[in-house]
Write a protein that holds these residues in place. Structure first.
Motif, short mmCIF file in Angstrom:
data_model
loop_
_atom_site.label_atom_id
_atom_site.label_comp_id
_atom_site.label_asym_id
_atom_site.label_seq_id
_atom_site.Cartn_x
_atom_site.Cartn_y
_atom_site.Cartn_z
N UNK A 3 21.48 -37.90 -53.23
CA UNK A 3 22.08 -37.51 -54.38
C UNK A 3 22.50 -38.85 -55.48
N UNK A 4 22.56 -39.83 -54.74
CA UNK A 4 22.62 -41.07 -55.74
C UNK A 4 21.45 -41.13 -56.57
N UNK A 5 20.34 -40.72 -56.12
CA UNK A 5 19.10 -41.03 -56.75
C UNK A 5 18.93 -40.12 -57.86
N UNK A 6 19.73 -38.82 -57.87
CA UNK A 6 19.50 -37.96 -58.84
C UNK A 6 20.67 -38.19 -60.03
N UNK A 7 21.71 -38.99 -59.83
CA UNK A 7 22.53 -39.38 -60.82
C UNK A 7 21.89 -40.14 -62.01
N UNK A 20 31.31 -33.66 -52.95
CA UNK A 20 32.29 -33.80 -54.33
C UNK A 20 32.50 -34.89 -54.99
N UNK A 21 32.24 -36.20 -54.25
CA UNK A 21 32.43 -37.39 -55.33
C UNK A 21 31.19 -37.32 -56.24
N UNK A 22 30.03 -37.08 -55.71
CA UNK A 22 28.64 -37.15 -56.38
C UNK A 22 28.80 -36.14 -57.41
N UNK A 23 29.50 -34.81 -57.37
CA UNK A 23 29.61 -34.14 -58.36
C UNK A 23 30.46 -34.65 -59.56
N UNK A 24 31.64 -35.20 -59.24
CA UNK A 24 32.22 -35.64 -60.21
C UNK A 24 31.64 -36.90 -60.80
N UNK A 25 30.96 -37.70 -60.15
CA UNK A 25 30.07 -38.64 -61.03
C UNK A 25 29.08 -38.16 -62.05
#
Ligand SMILES: Cc1ncc(COP(=O)(O)O)c(C=O)c1O
Length: 389
Positions: A307-311, A378-383
């Motif tokens: 998920x971080x790599x998609x931000x 949820x955290x990554x969605x918020x970010x």
């Protein structure tokens, strides 16, 4: 007004605790916070360990113990080291400590003085640099780079040794990057260190049971060539989810163990008795809870790294161990501290800026995945929303 010792000014701190305090304050104000800032497992201490401490209290273990720790616990430690690393350690070389930290405190006090140089990993656990500065020694960073998956190399360490180097602090798997050093590199380092017999080594192996994939931990204890100047830090905090119990151990060379015990007598007398009995139960009891926790961390690791790599603006290498991801966030255009604050204040996601872990941490953020998969998502969605706005 106060005639304070000047070295107090040089003592650093752990900013992760400040982030925690601010996150708690925001929560008190009614804000929803997802904590990915904390450096401790979110699991409970296994029940049989808690029971052992309760029983110890009921059995009347209320008093002081030997400063070095009770013998049955030191023997349990040596059996654990034999099981995990295939090494034979004398219980007389083991010192039981109130957590992992006092071992670094004592080791750096022993070897740090003005004129000495002490090497330490950077980004790394902030207390290394803080303590080195406190003693007046010169901190010499071992830069951990993304290009090398945040693992030190033997050449890099050996190249920085000077006649003034008194101690080298190493940490694998590493906090805050999750870097894990391959066994081959440890062996090359040991071979090189044989040319520098005046240099002591502190190997912080507190995450040694937290490795992913096929990775195996290569303990420095497996290398007799350096054991007469090797201090190994390990403990129960992470492996058995026991951070608040304050229980750790260290292995010291024969020539240093007496100094370590003397520092313990001067500092804390002994670790509280029931906790030491809990430590025996942890090492000698069933290890199923450790395996369950590690399976959960492995799943979370895969989720969070993907998920971080998609931000937008983020790039994250796969951490080999511990429970931290350390993405490069330079693509966001914000400094690490700026992004840390924005993520906490606006999105309610607590993390720690890489700059809290040293001079090489700019451009990175530490995400601790000691939280559920649902909360991580949820955290990554918020970010993602924050970074879109
Ligand atoms: C690399 C490293 N060493 C040592 C410690 C200290 O552990 P303890 O809580 O047992 O003092 C930590 C804790 O976060 C750590 O990350």
């Amino acid at each position: 007004m106060h005639q304070l010792a000047p070295n107090l000014q040089r003592l650093g701190t752990e900013t992760a605790f400040e982030v925690l305090a601010r996150a708690a304050e925001l929560e008190r104000q009614g804000k929803s916070i997802i904590n990915l800032g904390i450096g401790q497992p979110d699991f409970k201490t296994p029940a049989h360990i808690v029971e052992a401490a309760v029983k110890a209290l009921r059995d009347g273990h209320h008093g002081y113990t030997p400063a070095q720790g009770i013998l049955p616990l030191r023997e349990a430690v040596t059996k654990d080291l034999a099981r995990r690393h295939g090494v034979e350690v004398d219980p007389g070389n083991v010192v039981i400590m109130p957590g992992g930290k006092p071992t670094m405190f004592f080791a750096i006090l022993m070897f740090g003085q003005p004129g000495a140089e002490i090497m330490y990993p950077d980004p790394g656990f902030p207390i290394y640099r803080s303590m080195i500065q406190f003693t007046g020694a010169k901190p010499v960073p071992i830069a951990l780079t993304e290009a090398n998956a945040f693992a030190f190399t033997a050449d890099q360490v050996l190249a920085q040794i000077t006649p003034r180097t008194s101690l080298i602090v190493l940490n694998s798997p590493n906090n805050p990057c999750g870097g894990a050093v391959p066994a081959e590199e440890v062996k090359r380092l040991i071979a090189g260190l044989e040319r520098h017999p005046q240099v002591a080594i502190l190997s912080d192996e507190i995450y040694s049971q937290m490795l992913y994939g096929q990775r195996q931990h290569e303990s420095f204890l497996r290398h007799p060539a350096i054991c007469d100047r090797l201090i190994v830090l390990d403990g129960w905090s992470k492996t058995y989810a026991m951070t608040g119990w304050r229980l750790g151990f260290s292995v010291w060379p024969k020539a240093l163990v007496e100094h370590a015990v003397r520092l313990a007598v001067n500092c804390h007398s002994c670790v509280n008795a029931p906790t030491q009995y809990a430590g025996i139960a942890a090492l000698e009891g069933p290890q199923g809870a450790v395996d369950t926790m590690m399976r959960a961390f492995d799943e979370r690791r895969r989720v969070i790294v993907g998920l971080l790599n998609q931000l937008p603006g983020f790039r994250c290498v796969d951490p080999g161990g511990a429970f931290y991801a350390f993405p490069n966030v330079t693509g966001t255009g914000m400094s690490a501290r700026e992004l840390q604050n924005k993520m906490l204040e606006t999105a309610g996601v607590a993390t720690v800026a890489g700059t809290s872990f040293g001079i090489h941490g700019e451009g990175y953020i530490r995400f601790s995945y000691a939280n559920s998969v649902a909360n991580i998502r949820e955290a990554i969605k918020r970010l993602a929303a924050l970074l879109r706005d």
